[in-house]
Write an enzyme that holds these catalytic residues in place. Structure first.
Site, PDB file in Angstrom:
ATOM      1  N   THR A 116       0.817  -1.210   0.000  1.00 15.07           N
ATOM      2  CA  THR A 116       0.000   0.000   0.000  1.00 15.07           C
ATOM      3  C   THR A 116       0.852   1.262   0.000  1.00 15.07           C
ATOM      4  OG1 THR A 116      -1.523   1.263   1.399  1.00 15.07           O
ATOM      5  CG2 THR A 116      -0.122  -0.295   2.530  1.00 15.07           C
ATOM      6  N   ASP A 117       0.285   2.337  -0.541  1.00 18.30           N
ATOM      7  CA  ASP A 117       0.983   3.632  -0.491  1.00 18.30           C
ATOM      8  C   ASP A 117       1.092   4.158   0.940  1.00 18.30           C
ATOM      9  OD1 ASP A 117      -1.725   4.231  -0.129  1.00 18.30           O
ATOM     10  OD2 ASP A 117      -1.797   5.788  -1.674  1.00 18.30           O
ATOM     11  N   GLU A 118       0.263   3.605   1.842  1.00 19.46           N
ATOM     12  CA  GLU A 118       0.247   4.124   3.213  1.00 19.46           C
ATOM     13  C   GLU A 118       1.547   3.880   3.964  1.00 19.46           C
ATOM     14  OE1 GLU A 118      -3.121   3.116   5.560  1.00 19.46           O
ATOM     15  OE2 GLU A 118      -4.517   3.444   3.926  1.00 19.46           O
ATOM     16  N   TYR A 153      -2.122  -0.755  10.961  1.00 19.75           N
ATOM     17  CA  TYR A 153      -2.232  -1.418   9.646  1.00 19.75           C
ATOM     18  C   TYR A 153      -1.037  -1.073   8.760  1.00 19.75           C
ATOM     19  CZ  TYR A 153      -3.378  -1.745   4.686  1.00 19.75           C
ATOM     20  OH  TYR A 153      -3.304  -1.978   3.332  1.00 19.75           O
ATOM     21  N   LYS A 184       2.089  -3.376   7.298  1.00 21.82           N
ATOM     22  CA  LYS A 184       2.373  -3.539   5.852  1.00 21.82           C
ATOM     23  C   LYS A 184       3.805  -3.078   5.559  1.00 21.82           C
ATOM     24  CE  LYS A 184       0.100  -4.694   2.886  1.00 21.82           C
ATOM     25  NZ  LYS A 184      -0.216  -6.034   2.306  1.00 21.82           N
TER      26      LYS A 184
HETATM   27  P1  NAD Z   1      -9.579  -7.459   1.989  1.00 19.28           P
HETATM   28  O1  NAD Z   1      -9.596  -7.205   3.445  1.00 19.28           O
HETATM   29  O2  NAD Z   1     -10.795  -7.175   1.195  1.00 19.28           O
HETATM   30  O3  NAD Z   1      -9.190  -8.987   1.703  1.00 19.28           O
HETATM   31  C1  NAD Z   1      -8.181  -9.642   2.416  1.00 19.28           C
HETATM   32  C2  NAD Z   1      -8.307 -11.131   2.124  1.00 19.28           C
HETATM   33  O4  NAD Z   1      -7.231 -11.802   2.815  1.00 19.28           O
HETATM   34  C3  NAD Z   1      -9.608 -11.748   2.633  1.00 19.28           C
HETATM   35  O5  NAD Z   1     -10.141 -12.624   1.665  1.00 19.28           O
HETATM   36  C4  NAD Z   1      -9.197 -12.525   3.881  1.00 19.28           C
HETATM   37  O6  NAD Z   1     -10.007 -13.653   4.144  1.00 19.28           O
HETATM   38  C5  NAD Z   1      -7.771 -12.925   3.514  1.00 19.28           C
HETATM   39  N1  NAD Z   1      -6.946 -13.161   4.709  1.00 19.28           N
HETATM   40  C6  NAD Z   1      -6.812 -12.352   5.791  1.00 19.28           C
HETATM   41  N2  NAD Z   1      -5.982 -12.921   6.680  1.00 19.28           N
HETATM   42  C7  NAD Z   1      -5.576 -14.106   6.148  1.00 19.28           C
HETATM   43  C8  NAD Z   1      -4.725 -15.128   6.589  1.00 19.28           C
HETATM   44  N3  NAD Z   1      -4.109 -15.065   7.777  1.00 19.28           N
HETATM   45  N4  NAD Z   1      -4.516 -16.192   5.780  1.00 19.28           N
HETATM   46  C9  NAD Z   1      -5.130 -16.267   4.561  1.00 19.28           C
HETATM   47  N5  NAD Z   1      -5.978 -15.339   4.104  1.00 19.28           N
HETATM   48  C10 NAD Z   1      -6.195 -14.263   4.888  1.00 19.28           C
HETATM   49  O7  NAD Z   1      -8.326  -6.648   1.446  1.00 19.28           O
HETATM   50  P2  NAD Z   1      -8.118  -5.891   0.060  1.00 19.28           P
HETATM   51  O8  NAD Z   1      -8.659  -4.529   0.168  1.00 19.28           O
HETATM   52  O9  NAD Z   1      -8.544  -6.778  -1.024  1.00 19.28           O
HETATM   53  O10 NAD Z   1      -6.522  -5.779   0.054  1.00 19.28           O
HETATM   54  C11 NAD Z   1      -5.722  -6.807  -0.513  1.00 19.28           C
HETATM   55  C12 NAD Z   1      -4.265  -6.405  -0.421  1.00 19.28           C
HETATM   56  O11 NAD Z   1      -4.067  -5.181  -1.123  1.00 19.28           O
HETATM   57  C13 NAD Z   1      -3.766  -6.147   0.999  1.00 19.28           C
HETATM   58  O12 NAD Z   1      -2.459  -6.641   1.092  1.00 19.28           O
HETATM   59  C14 NAD Z   1      -3.785  -4.637   1.128  1.00 19.28           C
HETATM   60  O13 NAD Z   1      -2.818  -4.194   2.041  1.00 19.28           O
HETATM   61  C15 NAD Z   1      -3.440  -4.228  -0.285  1.00 19.28           C
HETATM   62  N6  NAD Z   1      -3.925  -2.910  -0.728  1.00 19.28           N
HETATM   63  C16 NAD Z   1      -5.243  -2.591  -0.605  1.00 19.28           C
HETATM   64  C17 NAD Z   1      -5.698  -1.374  -1.106  1.00 19.28           C
HETATM   65  C18 NAD Z   1      -7.154  -0.981  -1.033  1.00 19.28           C
HETATM   66  O14 NAD Z   1      -7.497   0.128  -1.405  1.00 19.28           O
HETATM   67  N7  NAD Z   1      -8.056  -1.853  -0.608  1.00 19.28           N
HETATM   68  C19 NAD Z   1      -4.796  -0.488  -1.690  1.00 19.28           C
HETATM   69  C20 NAD Z   1      -3.440  -0.849  -1.775  1.00 19.28           C
HETATM   70  C21 NAD Z   1      -3.029  -2.072  -1.294  1.00 19.28           C
HETATM   71  O1  DAU Z   2      -4.178   3.896   0.361  1.00 14.46           O
HETATM   72  C1  DAU Z   2      -4.378   2.531   0.265  1.00 14.46           C
HETATM   73  C2  DAU Z   2      -5.227   2.049   1.416  1.00 14.46           C
HETATM   74  O2  DAU Z   2      -6.558   2.497   1.153  1.00 14.46           O
HETATM   75  C3  DAU Z   2      -5.202   0.535   1.596  1.00 14.46           C
HETATM   76  O3  DAU Z   2      -3.905   0.151   1.963  1.00 14.46           O
HETATM   77  C4  DAU Z   2      -6.197   0.086   2.662  1.00 14.46           C
HETATM   78  O4  DAU Z   2      -6.231  -1.328   2.716  1.00 14.46           O
HETATM   79  C5  DAU Z   2      -7.570   0.608   2.283  1.00 14.46           C
HETATM   80  O5  DAU Z   2      -8.513   0.270   3.284  1.00 14.46           O
HETATM   81  C6  DAU Z   2      -7.530   2.124   2.104  1.00 14.46           C
HETATM   82  O6  DAU Z   2      -7.254   2.784   3.371  1.00 14.46           O
HETATM   83  P1  DAU Z   2      -8.055   4.099   3.818  1.00 14.46           P
HETATM   84  O7  DAU Z   2      -7.982   4.177   5.289  1.00 14.46           O
HETATM   85  O8  DAU Z   2      -7.647   5.275   3.018  1.00 14.46           O
HETATM   86  O9  DAU Z   2      -9.544   3.677   3.302  1.00 14.46           O
HETATM   87  P2  DAU Z   2     -10.995   3.785   3.971  1.00 14.46           P
HETATM   88  O10 DAU Z   2     -11.952   3.334   2.926  1.00 14.46           O
HETATM   89  O11 DAU Z   2     -11.065   3.159   5.304  1.00 14.46           O
HETATM   90  O12 DAU Z   2     -11.167   5.359   4.167  1.00 14.46           O
HETATM   91  C7  DAU Z   2     -10.991   6.264   3.098  1.00 14.46           C
HETATM   92  C8  DAU Z   2     -11.142   7.669   3.645  1.00 14.46           C
HETATM   93  O13 DAU Z   2     -12.494   7.883   4.047  1.00 14.46           O
HETATM   94  C9  DAU Z   2     -10.316   7.944   4.876  1.00 14.46           C
HETATM   95  O14 DAU Z   2      -9.862   9.296   4.821  1.00 14.46           O
HETATM   96  C10 DAU Z   2     -11.294   7.769   6.038  1.00 14.46           C
HETATM   97  C11 DAU Z   2     -12.604   8.232   5.440  1.00 14.46           C
HETATM   98  N1  DAU Z   2     -13.842   7.568   5.902  1.00 14.46           N
HETATM   99  C12 DAU Z   2     -13.860   6.213   5.986  1.00 14.46           C
HETATM  100  C13 DAU Z   2     -15.011   5.549   6.355  1.00 14.46           C
HETATM  101  C14 DAU Z   2     -15.041   4.046   6.480  1.00 14.46           C
HETATM  102  C15 DAU Z   2     -14.976   8.324   6.156  1.00 14.46           C
HETATM  103  O15 DAU Z   2     -14.959   9.579   6.076  1.00 14.46           O
HETATM  104  N2  DAU Z   2     -16.107   7.678   6.533  1.00 14.46           N
HETATM  105  C16 DAU Z   2     -16.175   6.318   6.648  1.00 14.46           C
HETATM  106  O16 DAU Z   2     -17.255   5.793   6.984  1.00 14.46           O
END
Ligand code: NAD
Ligand code: DAU
Length: 332
Positions: free
Chosen positions: A121-123, A148, A152
């Site tokens: 993640t960019d975070e 989190y 990562k």
């Molecule tokens: P998600 O939470 O939707 O899915 C995570 C999946 O991993 C689930 O299916 C869960 O069952 C599985 N999992 C969790 N713990 C596990 C374990 N111990 N063993 C096996 N499986 C397990 O997450 P996502 O949003 O799809 O993110 C996927 C990846 O991408 C993560 O590594 C996250 O850090 C990264 N990422 C997410 C975003 C975003 O915007 N969602 C952005 C950048 C990077």
């Molecule tokens: O940047 C990549 C990341 O983006 C990933 O690594 C994470 O897995 C993914 O969950 C996401 O993280 P954020 O914390 O940015 O996403 P989230 O959807 O939780 O929140 C996005 C923004 O919205 C954040 O500034 C918090 C705000 N927010 C979130 C929720 C759930 C609200 O204002 N209201 C809400 O109800």
């Protein structure tokens, strides 16, 4: 056929990766390893189940991971605890899955000399000021804010160390905020869409000035395939699509697209330690590997996402009450 192991393939991005791969890359034979935590569901893979091998299991299970990695050529590692808000409530799952789980995978790819792509993640870079002219690049120092993102960041560091010390054949990508179908309704965009579909108000943290850099999940996954095909071992690539928007802008778009006015917006408690802004400079990926995003119209992508949640109430409705009760207990 290339045998590929996809960890976390029943989650949001992993499931979309499986669907994208089946549609666009027919030369892969896919095995999914997923623990089916609260965030994972076989429902996300319904249309794919008869074309893949699905293994329910944990990435910290070293025996299982060793066996599966010995049987595959490539590992794409999505599995993680992914939600910042959850990481503020209970840290252990983040340490266990994101750090110990990645370590377990690294030991197996090292032993069996297999190719690994680690999804991150960019975070890991922390956040930017709203008026900072810079964006994150591959050389931005790590400075994570939350449990989190620090877990990562730790996993990225392990991958880099295993590449350097043991010659593991790995690449890393750090992507910005994804949106699209199958995203868990705890996350910002699906939470707000399903709130309106459920007759509830949008829940905006603080003033909503925070900026996120949105990318469609299929663009993330096309970039991952580009890295698998052309990426240089040991390198890190940032994935982003110039999609910066403040949260309030996105909330206003959702209200407009779903035919509601401002009275449907609630300001709720801000997230502790809330990162202000993320912004990705993906020019390395674009220039060196020739990748380009396809979904460059955020409003169109958001409208399609709203339609998806409207059309797939069966998928999210059973989760809604529990997710909202948990948020309510936190004042959010
Ligand atoms: P998600 O939470 O939707 O899915 C995570 C999946 O991993 C689930 O299916 C869960 O069952 C599985 N999992 C969790 N713990 C596990 C374990 N111990 N063993 C096996 N499986 C397990 O997450 P996502 O949003 O799809 O993110 C996927 C990846 O991408 C993560 O590594 C996250 O850090 C990264 N990422 C997410 C975003 C975003 O915007 N969602 C952005 C950048 C990077
Ligand atoms: O940047 C990549 C990341 O983006 C990933 O690594 C994470 O897995 C993914 O969950 C996401 O993280 P954020 O914390 O940015 O996403 P989230 O959807 O939780 O929140 C996005 C923004 O919205 C954040 O500034 C918090 C705000 N927010 C979130 C929720 C759930 C609200 O204002 N209201 C809400 O109800």
């Amino acid at each position: 056929m290339t045998k590929i192991l996809v960890t976390g393939g029943a989650g949001f991005i992993g499931a979309n990766f499986v669907h994208y791969t089946l549609k666009n890359k027919p030369d892969y034979k896919i095995t999914v390893l997923d623990a089916l935590t609260y965030a994972g569901s076989k429902n996300n893979l319904k249309a794919a189940m008869d074309k893949i091998t699905f293994i329910e299991g944990d990435i910290t299970d070293s025996e299982l991971v060793d066996k599966l990695i010995s049987e595959n050529e490539i590992v794409v590692h999505f599995a993680a605890e992914s939600h910042n808000d959850n990481s503020l409530l209970d840290q252990w799952p983040f340490i266990n899955t994101n750090i110990i789980g990645t370590y377990t995978i690294l030991q197996a790819v090292r032993k069996h000399e297999k190719r690994l792509h680690h999804i991150s993640t960019d975070e890991v870079c922390g956040d930017l000021e709203l008026d900072d002219p810079n964006k994150f690049t591959e050389s931005t120092p790590y400075n994570p804010s939350s449990p989190y993102s620090s877990a990562k960041a730790s996993s990225d560091m392990l991958v880099r160390a295993w590449v350097r010390s043991f010659g593991v054949k790995a690449t890393i990508s750090n992507c910005s905020n994804n949106y699209g179908p199958y995203q868990h309704i705890e996350k910002m965009i699906p939470r707000q869409i399903t709130n309106l579909l459920f007759g509830q108000k949008l829940k905006l943290y603080g003033l909503g000035e925070n900026v996120r850099d949105w990318i469609h999940v299929d663009d993330h996954n096309s970039a991952v395939h580009t890295i698998l095909e052309k990426g240089k071992i040991g390198e890190t690539y940032l994935i982003g699509a110039n999609g910066e928007k403040s949260n309030i802008e996105v909330f206003n778009l959702i209200l407009k697209m779903m035919g509601k006015d401002n009275s449907w917006l609630d300001h709720v408690k801000d997230r502790p330690g809330h990162d202000m802004r993320y912004a990705i400079d993906s020019s390395k990926l674009q220039k060196e590997l020739g990748w380009k995003p396809t979904f460059t119209n955020f409003e169109e992508g958001l409208a399609n996402t709203i339609d998806w949640y409207r059309d797939n109430q069966w998928w999210w409705e059973p989760l809604k009450a529990k997710v909202e009760a948990k948020y309510k207990a936190q004042g959010q």
